[in-house]
Each structure stands twice: as structure tokens, then as C-alpha cells.
Design a protein around this motif. Structure first.
Motif, PDB file in Angstrom:
ATOM      1  N   ASP A  98       0.812  -1.216   0.000  1.00  0.00           N
ATOM      2  CA  ASP A  98       0.000   0.000   0.000  1.00  0.00           C
ATOM      3  C   ASP A  98       0.846   1.268   0.000  1.00  0.00           C
ATOM      4  O   ASP A  98       0.515   2.239  -0.680  1.00  0.00           O
ATOM      5  CB  ASP A  98      -0.928   0.011   1.224  1.00  0.00           C
ATOM      6  N   TYR A  99       1.940   1.268   0.761  1.00  0.00           N
ATOM      7  CA  TYR A  99       2.745   2.480   0.902  1.00  0.00           C
ATOM      8  C   TYR A  99       3.232   2.974  -0.460  1.00  0.00           C
ATOM      9  O   TYR A  99       3.019   4.128  -0.838  1.00  0.00           O
ATOM     10  CB  TYR A  99       3.920   2.213   1.832  1.00  0.00           C
ATOM     11  N   GLY A 100       3.885   2.084  -1.210  1.00  0.00           N
ATOM     12  CA  GLY A 100       4.401   2.491  -2.514  1.00  0.00           C
ATOM     13  C   GLY A 100       3.303   2.789  -3.506  1.00  0.00           C
ATOM     14  O   GLY A 100       3.421   3.714  -4.317  1.00  0.00           O
ATOM     15  N   GLY A 101       2.206   2.007  -3.458  1.00  0.00           N
ATOM     16  CA  GLY A 101       1.114   2.218  -4.403  1.00  0.00           C
ATOM     17  C   GLY A 101       0.432   3.561  -4.218  1.00  0.00           C
ATOM     18  O   GLY A 101       0.168   4.281  -5.197  1.00  0.00           O
ATOM     19  N   ILE A 102       0.142   3.940  -2.981  1.00  0.00           N
ATOM     20  CA  ILE A 102      -0.518   5.216  -2.724  1.00  0.00           C
ATOM     21  C   ILE A 102       0.424   6.381  -3.014  1.00  0.00           C
ATOM     22  O   ILE A 102       0.012   7.426  -3.530  1.00  0.00           O
ATOM     23  CB  ILE A 102      -1.025   5.267  -1.274  1.00  0.00           C
ATOM     24  N   ARG A 103       1.701   6.216  -2.709  1.00  0.00           N
ATOM     25  CA  ARG A 103       2.665   7.282  -3.004  1.00  0.00           C
ATOM     26  C   ARG A 103       2.723   7.554  -4.511  1.00  0.00           C
ATOM     27  O   ARG A 103       2.716   8.712  -4.947  1.00  0.00           O
ATOM     28  CB  ARG A 103       4.051   6.888  -2.494  1.00  0.00           C
ATOM     29  N   LYS A 104       2.744   6.490  -5.313  1.00  0.00           N
ATOM     30  CA  LYS A 104       2.766   6.670  -6.767  1.00  0.00           C
ATOM     31  C   LYS A 104       1.458   7.276  -7.274  1.00  0.00           C
ATOM     32  O   LYS A 104       1.456   8.085  -8.206  1.00  0.00           O
ATOM     33  CB  LYS A 104       3.016   5.322  -7.446  1.00  0.00           C
ATOM     34  N   LEU A 105       0.349   6.886  -6.651  1.00  0.00           N
ATOM     35  CA  LEU A 105      -0.942   7.427  -7.072  1.00  0.00           C
ATOM     36  C   LEU A 105      -0.994   8.931  -6.868  1.00  0.00           C
ATOM     37  O   LEU A 105      -1.435   9.678  -7.750  1.00  0.00           O
ATOM     38  CB  LEU A 105      -2.062   6.741  -6.283  1.00  0.00           C
ATOM     39  N   LEU A 106      -0.521   9.420  -5.729  1.00  0.00           N
ATOM     40  CA  LEU A 106      -0.535  10.853  -5.473  1.00  0.00           C
ATOM     41  C   LEU A 106       0.517  11.580  -6.307  1.00  0.00           C
ATOM     42  O   LEU A 106       0.322  12.722  -6.709  1.00  0.00           O
ATOM     43  CB  LEU A 106      -0.315  11.117  -3.986  1.00  0.00           C
ATOM     44  N   ALA A 107       1.642  10.902  -6.558  1.00  0.00           N
ATOM     45  CA  ALA A 107       2.687  11.522  -7.371  1.00  0.00           C
ATOM     46  C   ALA A 107       2.240  11.700  -8.820  1.00  0.00           C
ATOM     47  O   ALA A 107       2.796  12.526  -9.543  1.00  0.00           O
ATOM     48  CB  ALA A 107       3.961  10.684  -7.315  1.00  0.00           C
ATOM     49  N   SER A 108       1.249  10.932  -9.259  1.00  0.00           N
ATOM     50  CA  SER A 108       0.767  11.045 -10.641  1.00  0.00           C
ATOM     51  C   SER A 108      -0.039  12.308 -10.876  1.00  0.00           C
ATOM     52  O   SER A 108      -0.355  12.644 -12.019  1.00  0.00           O
ATOM     53  CB  SER A 108      -0.094   9.824 -10.989  1.00  0.00           C
ATOM     54  N   GLY A 109      -0.380  13.037  -9.807  1.00  0.00           N
ATOM     55  CA  GLY A 109      -1.108  14.285  -9.960  1.00  0.00           C
ATOM     56  C   GLY A 109      -2.610  14.133 -10.085  1.00  0.00           C
ATOM     57  O   GLY A 109      -3.297  15.094 -10.472  1.00  0.00           O
ATOM     58  N   LYS A 110      -3.154  12.959  -9.778  1.00  0.00           N
ATOM     59  CA  LYS A 110      -4.594  12.759  -9.843  1.00  0.00           C
ATOM     60  C   LYS A 110      -5.292  13.641  -8.809  1.00  0.00           C
ATOM     61  O   LYS A 110      -4.785  13.862  -7.720  1.00  0.00           O
ATOM     62  CB  LYS A 110      -4.943  11.299  -9.578  1.00  0.00           C
ATOM     63  N   HIS A 111      -6.488  14.118  -9.180  1.00  0.00           N
ATOM     64  CA  HIS A 111      -7.260  14.972  -8.296  1.00  0.00           C
ATOM     65  C   HIS A 111      -8.527  14.251  -7.864  1.00  0.00           C
ATOM     66  O   HIS A 111      -8.929  13.250  -8.447  1.00  0.00           O
ATOM     67  CB  HIS A 111      -7.622  16.287  -8.997  1.00  0.00           C
ATOM     68  N   TRP A 112      -9.165  14.796  -6.821  1.00  0.00           N
ATOM     69  CA  TRP A 112     -10.412  14.216  -6.355  1.00  0.00           C
ATOM     70  C   TRP A 112     -11.483  14.321  -7.432  1.00  0.00           C
ATOM     71  O   TRP A 112     -11.547  15.304  -8.166  1.00  0.00           O
ATOM     72  CB  TRP A 112     -10.914  14.945  -5.103  1.00  0.00           C
ATOM     73  N   ARG A 113     -12.307  13.284  -7.504  1.00  0.00           N
ATOM     74  CA  ARG A 113     -13.486  13.284  -8.362  1.00  0.00           C
ATOM     75  C   ARG A 113     -14.686  12.862  -7.515  1.00  0.00           C
ATOM     76  O   ARG A 113     -14.592  11.943  -6.722  1.00  0.00           O
ATOM     77  CB  ARG A 113     -13.320  12.345  -9.555  1.00  0.00           C
TER      78      ARG A 113
END
Length: 312
Positions: free
Chosen positions: A215-230
Motif C-alpha cells: 500500500d505504501y508504494g502504491g498510494i505514493r505513486k498514485l498521489l505523485a501522478s497528480g490525480k485529483h479528487w473526483r
């Protein structure tokens, strides 16, 4: 005559030229190829979010669409603590089994002497059909009167009763380490059995805790991708509780208006808050089509790590 012929010829030439197809400039073909195509994705159909590789659902952009912070955030600490707990659990089990293997090997290789001892007490040490028994024994080694305890994997009724004598084995290096001769010793671990557990159990625990480890690496990459709330509107179609956890089937419309389904799995705390079958829930979601996503719960605003999979 010649002037009339020239005027008519000129008029004919101009009219013919007006009817000829116009040639495009030499660079017009390149301009046509380079022209932008029709808008796709959110530009053509409005905002959407990719919840799985195959499933895209319609969404809106909430006013506070800035993604959560990662560095220094409670989300990061919580996910890190879960990963650390998983690592500690695996290391603890591996360390204990490793110690058991070494202790079992040392016991198997240790020298011992046989002597007579007197059973002074019986104690049942297992609630499973009285299958384990502890024997208090008195014995003498080199003129010293000693008292020790021997554990046996057997029913107490099958062992020498208090007051009876029995043959015991005494560790030469440690006179207080004894076991009942010929009985199924429970004082010392079996190195072969512990070795098998050492090969299998930590791996099994690591597989069971794989989500917490990743989870740690996966969530870090998800936020690093610049995705925003929907903001998404979903309906709880089914809620199934199993031995491993709870699976919720959610339904929502895709950008074309078709109904799509996907699953959310959790073990303890529901990432969408308290919801039953048929409930409509409004969620804020950050996802990129992979297994992990972030969901902000509507009941308390808490950010949860969700595990999403496509509906079969």
C-alpha cells in the motif's frame, strides 16, 4: 476581326480557369494531418474517473479538488505504520521459528544421562482432551537433590502417577533440563517440524499481509501522478461478508450513461462508510485504474485506502 477573336479567347480562358479545380497549397496536406482530432476523455464527455482498467465512471469535479498531501500527512503515517506492523509480524514469526530450530538442534545433539526420578505432581497443560501433561519430578545428580518439570504430549492418565518412579533423561550441560525417557517430549521443539514451519509460515503471512506491504508504494505513486479528487455517485448493489473480509459491489454510470459495476474489498472499516444494499452514496475518489484507490468517506471526511476490482 483579330481584336474580336482575342477578346473571345481571353473570356473563354478566364471562364475555363474558373471551372478548373483549385490546387491546394503544397503544405495543406501536412496541415490536415497535424490538425487536432476530436476531443476525447473528459474534454468530450465531461469528468470521469478510471476505477479499474476496464471500468470508467462518470464524475464531477468537487470545489476542493486539490489532492491530499503525502509528505508529512497522517495518511502517509498510517500506511507506513501498517506496513511496519506487517514487517514486524513476519520478522517476529521468522525469529521465533529460527530460535526453535536452533534450540531443537542443540537438544538433539546434547549429551544426557539416564537416572530415576520420583513423580511428585501431575498438571494438565492442554484443554484439548487432556492431551498434554506436566510432571513435577524429584531426582538426584551427583549427590544433589534436584526438582524439575517435564512436559509430555500425552494424557496424564497414561503417565506414572504422583509417588511413582520413572526414568528421566538429564541434560549433562544443564542438570535442570530433563525429559521423560521414551515419552513424547514437549519440553523441546522438534527441529524438523520447526524447520518446515520456518519455510512455510513466514511466506504465508507475507502473502496474507501483501496489501499492507504494497500500500505504501502504491498510494505514493498514485498521489505523485497528480490525480485529483473526483465526486462520484454510486449505489450499493450487494454486500457480502466472508471469512477474509467484506466485499461491496457498487454500481455507477459511465460517461455514456451505461451502468457499470465494480467491487470494493475491506476487512475491518468500510471505506465508504455505513451503507446497506440499495443505498446511494456520494464519494470523493482518487483512482488510476489500478487496484488501489483513495476514498474520502462522506460521514466523517476520513481518507481511506480502498482495494478495487472489476465486476465479473
Amino acid at each position: 476581326m483579330s481584336r474580336t477573336w482575342f477578346a473571345a479567347k481571353a473570356n473563354l480562358t478566364l471562364s475555363e480557369l474558373g471551372n478548373l479545380p483549385q490546387r491546394s497549397p503544397r503544405h495543406s496536406a501536412r496541415e490536415t494531418i497535424a490538425a487536432p482530432s476530436a476531443a476525447t476523455g473528459s474534454e468530450a464527455t465531461g469528468p470521469w474517473v478510471q476505477v479499474t482498467r476496464e471500468t470508467r465512471i462518470a464524475a464531477t469535479i468537487p470545489p476542493d479538488s486539490v489532492p491530499p498531501m503525502w509528505k508529512g500527512s497522517w495518511l502517509r503515517r498510517r500506511v507506513w505504520l501498517k506496513r511496519a506492523a506487517a514487517v514486524i509480524a513476519i520478522a517476529s514469526v521468522s525469529g521465533w521459528l529460527g530460535w526453535a530450530v536452533i534450540a531443537g538442534i542443540n537438544h538433539a545433539l546434547a549429551t544426557h544421562t539416564k537416572t530415576d526420578g520420583t513423580v511428585t505432581a501431575h498438571t494438565v497443560t492442554s484443554a484439548r482432551r487432556d492431551s498434554s501433561c506436566q510432571l513435577d519430578v524429584d531426582y538426584t545428580i551427583k549427590g544433589r537433590q534436584l526438582h524439575s518439570v517435564a512436559n509430555v504430549n500425552a494424557n496424564c492418565n497414561t503417565l506414572p502417577a504422583p509417588g511413582f518412579r520413572t526414568t528421566i533423561d538429564v541434560n549433562t550441560a544443564d542438570p535442570n533440563d530433563v525429559w521423560i525417557d521414551g515419552a513424547n517430549d514437549a519440553n523441546h521443539p522438534d527441529p524438523l517440524a520447526m524447520g518446515i514451519f520456518l519455510l512455510i509460515l513466514p511466506t504465508a503471512i507475507a502473502l496474507a499481509l501483501m496489501n499492507e506491504l504494497r500500500d505504501y508504494g502504491g498510494i505514493r505513486k498514485l498521489l505523485a501522478s497528480g490525480k485529483h479528487w473526483r465526486q462520484v455517485e454510486v449505489t450499493v448493489a450487494r454486500k457480502t461478508a466472508g471469512r477474509n473480509g467484506v466485499t461491496i459491489r457498487l454500481e455507477a454510470k459511465d460517461p455514456a450513461g451505461n451502468r457499470r459495476s465494480f467491487y470494493i474489498f475491506y476487512r475491518l472499516v468500510s471505506p465508504i462508510g455505513p451503507a446497506s444494499k440499495g443505498d446511494k452514496v456520494s464519494l470523493k475518489l482518487i483512482a488510476d485504474g489500478k487496484r488501489r484507490a483513495l476514498i474520502q468517506r462522506p460521514d466523517n471526511g476520513r481518507i481511506c485506502v480502498a482495494r478495487i476490482s472489476r465486476a465479473s
